[in-house]
Design an enzyme around this catalytic site. Structure first.
Site, mmCIF file in Angstrom:
data_model
loop_
_atom_site.group_PDB
_atom_site.id
_atom_site.type_symbol
_atom_site.label_atom_id
_atom_site.label_comp_id
_atom_site.label_asym_id
_atom_site.label_seq_id
_atom_site.Cartn_x
_atom_site.Cartn_y
_atom_site.Cartn_z
ATOM 1 N N TYR A 1 0.835 -1.197 0.000
ATOM 2 C CA TYR A 1 0.000 0.000 0.000
ATOM 3 C C TYR A 1 0.877 1.257 0.000
ATOM 4 O O TYR A 1 0.693 2.162 -0.820
ATOM 5 C CB TYR A 1 -0.915 -0.046 1.227
ATOM 6 C CG TYR A 1 -1.751 1.178 1.467
ATOM 7 C CD1 TYR A 1 -2.901 1.435 0.726
ATOM 8 C CD2 TYR A 1 -1.419 2.076 2.477
ATOM 9 C CE1 TYR A 1 -3.685 2.547 0.961
ATOM 10 C CE2 TYR A 1 -2.195 3.195 2.723
ATOM 11 C CZ TYR A 1 -3.326 3.427 1.966
ATOM 12 O OH TYR A 1 -4.100 4.533 2.207
ATOM 13 N N ASP B 1 -11.283 8.755 4.671
ATOM 14 C CA ASP B 1 -10.025 9.495 4.716
ATOM 15 C C ASP B 1 -10.283 10.968 4.485
ATOM 16 O O ASP B 1 -10.603 11.368 3.360
ATOM 17 C CB ASP B 1 -9.070 8.942 3.661
ATOM 18 C CG ASP B 1 -7.669 9.520 3.737
ATOM 19 O OD1 ASP B 1 -7.460 10.483 4.499
ATOM 20 O OD2 ASP B 1 -6.789 9.014 3.035
ATOM 21 N N ASP C 1 1.793 12.866 8.566
ATOM 22 C CA ASP C 1 2.088 11.623 9.285
ATOM 23 C C ASP C 1 0.797 11.015 9.825
ATOM 24 O O ASP C 1 0.527 11.074 11.020
ATOM 25 C CB ASP C 1 3.033 11.885 10.466
ATOM 26 C CG ASP C 1 4.420 12.322 10.076
ATOM 27 O OD1 ASP C 1 4.716 12.416 8.879
ATOM 28 O OD2 ASP C 1 5.228 12.564 10.983
ATOM 29 N N ASP D 1 -3.235 5.075 9.935
ATOM 30 C CA ASP D 1 -4.318 4.367 9.253
ATOM 31 C C ASP D 1 -4.692 3.130 10.048
ATOM 32 O O ASP D 1 -3.819 2.439 10.593
ATOM 33 C CB ASP D 1 -3.909 3.942 7.842
ATOM 34 C CG ASP D 1 -3.959 5.088 6.840
ATOM 35 O OD1 ASP D 1 -4.202 6.246 7.244
ATOM 36 O OD2 ASP D 1 -3.743 4.824 5.642
#
Length: 131
Positions: free
Chosen positions: A21, A45, A102, A105
């Protein structure tokens, strides 16, 4: 195969998916990112926004990365069962500016280590721009 070794194998495959990813984000090829997702996956997101559902919506979301110069760095990853949380850095060169973020996830995965959901934890205050 024992349950422990099955869990270890899945964890290894999940870590590999996380690496792929980040590599795909760095390469600027959205199709490579989308290929890591299950057909009915969701992407949120940043977290708290309307989820993108299914490959078409996810592809449209990641298309913004096509041909963008990024570098990525995995800072830490944790895997428990079918869930991974990872902190990473993305640096984007945009002409005379450098954009750094930064995020953290959180992803869930199916038995083939395909991403079934992704929530990116970040806010505009977490983005730094220099140059």
């Amino acid at each position: 195969m024992s349950p422990e070794s099955t869990a270890d194998l899945l964890a290894t495959r999940i870590r590999d998916t996380v690496t792929r990813y980040l590599d795909a984000i760095a390469s600027g090829r959205s199709a490579d990112i989308v290929a890591l997702y299950a057909d009915d996956a969701t992407v949120e997101d940043p977290a708290g926004t309307e989820p993108k559902t299914g490959r078409d919506q996810i592809a449209a979301f990641y298309a913004a990365l096509d041909n963008v110069r990024n570098t990525t760095e995995l800072l830490t990853v944790r895997v428990a069962g079918n869930v991974a949380a990872f902190h990473f850095r993305v640096v984007t060169e945009t002409g005379d500016k450098t954009v750094t973020i930064d995020p953290i996830d959180v992803m869930t995965f199916d038995d083939q280590a395909r991403i079934t959901s992704m929530r990116a934890i970040w806010a505009p205050a977490d983005v730094s721009i220099s140059g």
